[in-house]
Scaffold this active site. Structure first.
Site, PDB file in Angstrom:
ATOM      1  CG  HIS A  69      -5.664   5.848   3.385  1.00  0.00           C
ATOM      2  ND1 HIS A  69      -5.816   5.346   4.649  1.00  0.00           N
ATOM      3  CD2 HIS A  69      -4.322   5.922   3.174  1.00  0.00           C
ATOM      4  CE1 HIS A  69      -4.619   5.108   5.176  1.00  0.00           C
ATOM      5  NE2 HIS A  69      -3.702   5.463   4.310  1.00  0.00           N
ATOM      6  CG  HIS A 102      -1.761   1.213   1.329  1.00  0.00           C
ATOM      7  ND1 HIS A 102      -1.396   2.264   2.125  1.00  0.00           N
ATOM      8  CD2 HIS A 102      -2.905   1.569   0.731  1.00  0.00           C
ATOM      9  CE1 HIS A 102      -2.301   3.225   2.003  1.00  0.00           C
ATOM     10  NE2 HIS A 102      -3.226   2.813   1.182  1.00  0.00           N
TER      11      HIS A 102
END
Ligand SMILES: *[C@@H]1O[C@H](CO)[C@@H](O)[C@H](O)[C@H]1NC(C)=O
Ligand SMILES: *[C@@H]1O[C@H](CO)[C@@H](O)[C@H](O)[C@H]1NC(C)=O
Length: 341
Positions: A220, A73
């Site tokens: 995010h 990520h």
């Protein structure tokens, strides 16, 4: 796998993998990769250290990531005075320190002297620093260790291991301009079904002049519009807000050139804002997992014949406790909320 845990801290620069002659000085590459780790659960943060030879100076002049967004990520490279653990690999999610892991010890990336040197997410490409600029590590730097942190999104299948990381380009040639990074960010919460502004600001108190050259944004999924960084110049006539850089965080989260390279000095204020669009029907907080949010603006700069700022981080408590309009900076002429720059 077991033998990995017995391995002690890997000595930096003992092995030179490749030597290339760029311009007039020698640049070598160090492969700083995870030592075939097995992410055994979802949302795992793993850290691995290298100790830098304490009697020599090195300058990092480029970063070549070796990872894909399908497994990692994000990756962060920390400079530390002391690493968070003496293990070759440990669990290092910053905000999950109360969590006990059955496979790895849990510790922060650095025990002391933490600073960000490089960050990567969403398949960002390589970064070369400008001519004459390098991150000083080793003897004359507070950075005695580098720690690579990889955030693995999902548990790996049995038997599959990973060696994501970054190839560091470095030289022993003295660079007249030292690079530094300051990370601006917030804590806070975003109410359900609403657009929120997460803001931070810090006054420059050190007798230094920094020359911004690159910036990177990170959120995010809810950072749907822009994340922007500014320098605010205070004057009797009112505050002058100059944009340093602004980017949609859903684009590759790489370091982009700043739009304004004007030097920033004492009493100027660094400020950043993330526009968050919470389309979920629940409150979202700042946190470490992919279900949480983050609001980060990284500013990379150089200083001429000087050391980088002591200020490495500039964080606010975020909404609902901090907005630019409520801060001790007494800002005026705050950029319009509807203005998406
Ligand atoms: C990282 O580099 C190694 C070789 O140095 C390679 O085998 C591996 O596939 C790379 N990993 C990724 C995720 O690119
Ligand atoms: C927030 O997202 C919703 C759904 O995608 C969209 O309709 C709305 O225009 C967005 N609001 C802003 C201010 O971007």
């Amino acid at each position: 796998m077991e033998s990995l845990y017995n391995m002690f801290v890997i000595l930096f620069f003992l092995f030179i993998f490749k030597t290339t002659d760029v311009l007039t000085f020698e640049v070598d590459t160090y492969d700083f990769l995870m030592p075939n780790v097995h992410p055994h659960r979802d949302e795992l943060y793993l850290c691995t250290p290298i100790r830098i030879s304490p009697n020599q100076n090195f300058y990092i002049v480029g970063f070549k990531p070796n990872a894909t967004m399908h497994t990692a990520h994000h990756m962060l490279l920390y400079g530390c005075s002391e690493p968070g653990s003496n293990d070759p690999v440990w669990s290092c999610g910053e905000m999950q320190s109360n969590e006990v892991d059955n496979l790895y010890t849990t510790a922060s990336p650095c025990r002391s002297g933490s600073q960000i040197v490089y960050a990567w997410a969403r398949d960002a490409p390589s970064l070369e620093l400008p001519k004459d600029v390098g991150f000083l590590i080793g003897q004359d730097s507070p950075i005695k260790y580098l720690v690579l942190q990889v955030h693995y999104m999902t548990k790996f299948p049995e038997g599959k291991t990973d060696n994501s990381g970054v190839f560091l380009k470095y030289t022993q040639e003295t660079m007249p301009r030292q690079a530094g990074v300051i990370l601006l960010g917030t804590s806070g919460v975003i109410p359900p079904d609403s657009v929120e502004h997460m803001e931070t600001a810090c006054i420059m108190k050190e007798e230094k002049v920094i020359h911004p050259f690159a910036f990177r944004t990170h959120t995010h999924g809810l950072g749907k519009q822009k994340v922007s960084g500014y320098v605010v110049r205070k004057s009797m006539q009112g505050d002058k807000w100059e944009l340093i850089g602004s980017k949609d965080p859903q684009l590759p989260q790489m370091f982009y050139p700043v739009v304004n390279t004007d030097p920033i000095g004492k009493f100027d204020v660094l400020a950043a804002r993330c526009v968050m669009n919470n389309t979920r029907h629940e409150l979202v907080k700042i946190g470490a997992t992919n279900r949480d949010e983050m609001c980060n603006f990284y500013l990379m700069y150089w200083v001429e014949n000087d050391t980088p700022l002591k200020m490495k981080y500039c964080f606010s408590s975020g909404p609902p406790y901090y907005y630019w309009g409520m801060g001790p900076e007494n800002f005026n002429r705050i950029p319009d909320l509807d203005n998406t720059v």
